[in-house]
Scaffold this motif. Structure first.
Motif, short mmCIF file in Angstrom:
data_model
loop_
_atom_site.label_atom_id
_atom_site.label_comp_id
_atom_site.label_asym_id
_atom_site.label_seq_id
_atom_site.Cartn_x
_atom_site.Cartn_y
_atom_site.Cartn_z
N ARG A 20 13.79 -73.53 44.23
CA ARG A 20 14.92 -74.35 43.78
C ARG A 20 14.46 -75.74 43.36
NH1 ARG A 20 19.21 -72.40 48.28
NH2 ARG A 20 19.83 -70.49 47.23
N ALA A 21 13.55 -76.32 44.13
CA ALA A 21 13.02 -77.65 43.79
C ALA A 21 12.27 -77.60 42.47
CB ALA A 21 12.11 -78.16 44.91
N GLU A 22 11.50 -76.54 42.25
CA GLU A 22 10.78 -76.39 40.99
C GLU A 22 11.75 -76.21 39.83
OE1 GLU A 22 8.15 -73.17 41.91
OE2 GLU A 22 6.60 -74.51 42.68
N GLU A 23 12.83 -75.49 40.06
CA GLU A 23 13.85 -75.30 39.02
C GLU A 23 14.50 -76.64 38.67
OE1 GLU A 23 18.10 -73.04 38.39
OE2 GLU A 23 16.71 -72.23 39.86
N LEU A 24 14.84 -77.43 39.69
CA LEU A 24 15.43 -78.74 39.45
C LEU A 24 14.46 -79.66 38.71
CD1 LEU A 24 17.31 -79.42 42.80
CD2 LEU A 24 18.33 -79.03 40.56
N ALA A 25 13.20 -79.61 39.09
CA ALA A 25 12.19 -80.42 38.41
C ALA A 25 12.09 -80.00 36.95
CB ALA A 25 10.84 -80.28 39.10
N GLY A 26 12.17 -78.71 36.69
CA GLY A 26 12.14 -78.22 35.32
C GLY A 26 13.34 -78.69 34.52
N GLN A 27 14.50 -78.68 35.14
CA GLN A 27 15.69 -79.16 34.46
C GLN A 27 15.58 -80.66 34.15
OE1 GLN A 27 18.93 -78.04 37.02
NE2 GLN A 27 18.70 -75.86 36.57
N ALA A 28 15.07 -81.41 35.10
CA ALA A 28 14.88 -82.84 34.88
C ALA A 28 13.88 -83.09 33.74
CB ALA A 28 14.41 -83.53 36.16
N ALA A 29 12.81 -82.31 33.73
CA ALA A 29 11.81 -82.44 32.66
C ALA A 29 12.41 -82.11 31.30
CB ALA A 29 10.61 -81.54 32.95
N ASP A 30 13.25 -81.08 31.25
CA ASP A 30 13.90 -80.72 29.99
C ASP A 30 14.80 -81.84 29.49
OD1 ASP A 30 12.64 -78.26 29.93
OD2 ASP A 30 14.35 -77.17 30.76
N LYS A 31 15.55 -82.45 30.40
CA LYS A 31 16.42 -83.56 30.01
C LYS A 31 15.60 -84.75 29.54
CE LYS A 31 20.41 -82.19 32.61
NZ LYS A 31 21.49 -82.54 33.46
N MET A 32 14.49 -85.00 30.20
CA MET A 32 13.62 -86.10 29.77
C MET A 32 13.07 -85.82 28.38
SD MET A 32 11.49 -87.05 33.19
CE MET A 32 12.09 -88.31 34.30
N ARG A 33 12.68 -84.60 28.12
CA ARG A 33 12.14 -84.25 26.80
C ARG A 33 13.20 -84.37 25.72
NH1 ARG A 33 8.72 -79.09 26.33
NH2 ARG A 33 8.47 -80.04 24.31
N GLU A 34 14.44 -84.05 26.04
CA GLU A 34 15.53 -84.18 25.07
C GLU A 34 15.68 -85.63 24.62
OE1 GLU A 34 19.12 -82.55 26.69
OE2 GLU A 34 18.25 -80.56 26.90
N ARG A 35 15.50 -86.55 25.55
CA ARG A 35 15.62 -87.98 25.22
C ARG A 35 14.50 -88.45 24.31
NH1 ARG A 35 17.82 -92.04 29.63
NH2 ARG A 35 17.97 -93.26 27.73
N CYS A 36 13.40 -87.77 24.32
CA CYS A 36 12.24 -88.15 23.51
C CYS A 36 12.60 -88.21 22.03
CB CYS A 36 11.11 -87.14 23.73
SG CYS A 36 9.63 -87.44 22.73
N GLU A 37 13.42 -87.26 21.57
CA GLU A 37 13.77 -87.20 20.15
C GLU A 37 14.50 -88.45 19.69
OE1 GLU A 37 15.89 -83.55 19.66
OE2 GLU A 37 14.23 -82.36 20.43
N SER A 38 15.39 -88.97 20.53
CA SER A 38 16.17 -90.13 20.11
C SER A 38 15.48 -91.47 20.40
CB SER A 38 17.54 -90.10 20.79
OG SER A 38 17.40 -90.23 22.19
N MET A 39 14.51 -91.47 21.29
CA MET A 39 13.89 -92.73 21.69
C MET A 39 12.61 -93.06 20.94
SD MET A 39 14.23 -92.55 25.82
CE MET A 39 14.09 -94.28 26.20
N GLY A 40 11.94 -92.08 20.46
CA GLY A 40 10.60 -92.31 19.94
C GLY A 40 9.60 -92.17 21.07
#
Length: 73
Positions: A20-40
């Motif tokens: 579960r912790a690994e799944e949550l970490a993966g979800q957090a990483a995905d959200k962080m990567r999504e922000r990459c597109e808009s931030m540079g």
């Protein structure tokens, strides 16, 4: 439970919690990567570094591992 997990002292509950912790970490990483597109990339790296500094060492390492795994995709 596998023999190696038993030797390390991990219970079924412990393995479930880890998954579960690994799944949550993966979800957090995905959200962080999504922000990459808009931030540079440069601004994103600074933001990720700042966010990781706020986390516990365990969560930080799990999210970093998830980010690295997803970077290879």
């Amino acid at each position: 439970m596998s023999t190696s997990a038993a030797r390390r002292g991990l219970t079924a509950e412990g393995l479930i919690a880890k998954a579960r912790a690994e799944e949550l970490a993966g979800q957090a990483a995905d959200k962080m990567r999504e922000r990459c597109e808009s931030m540079g990339l440069t601004a994103w790296r600074q933001w990720v570094s700042s966010e990781l500094d706020k986390m516990s060492p365990l969560m930080r390492s799990m999210i970093l591992a998830a980010l690295k795994a997803r970077a290879g995709k």
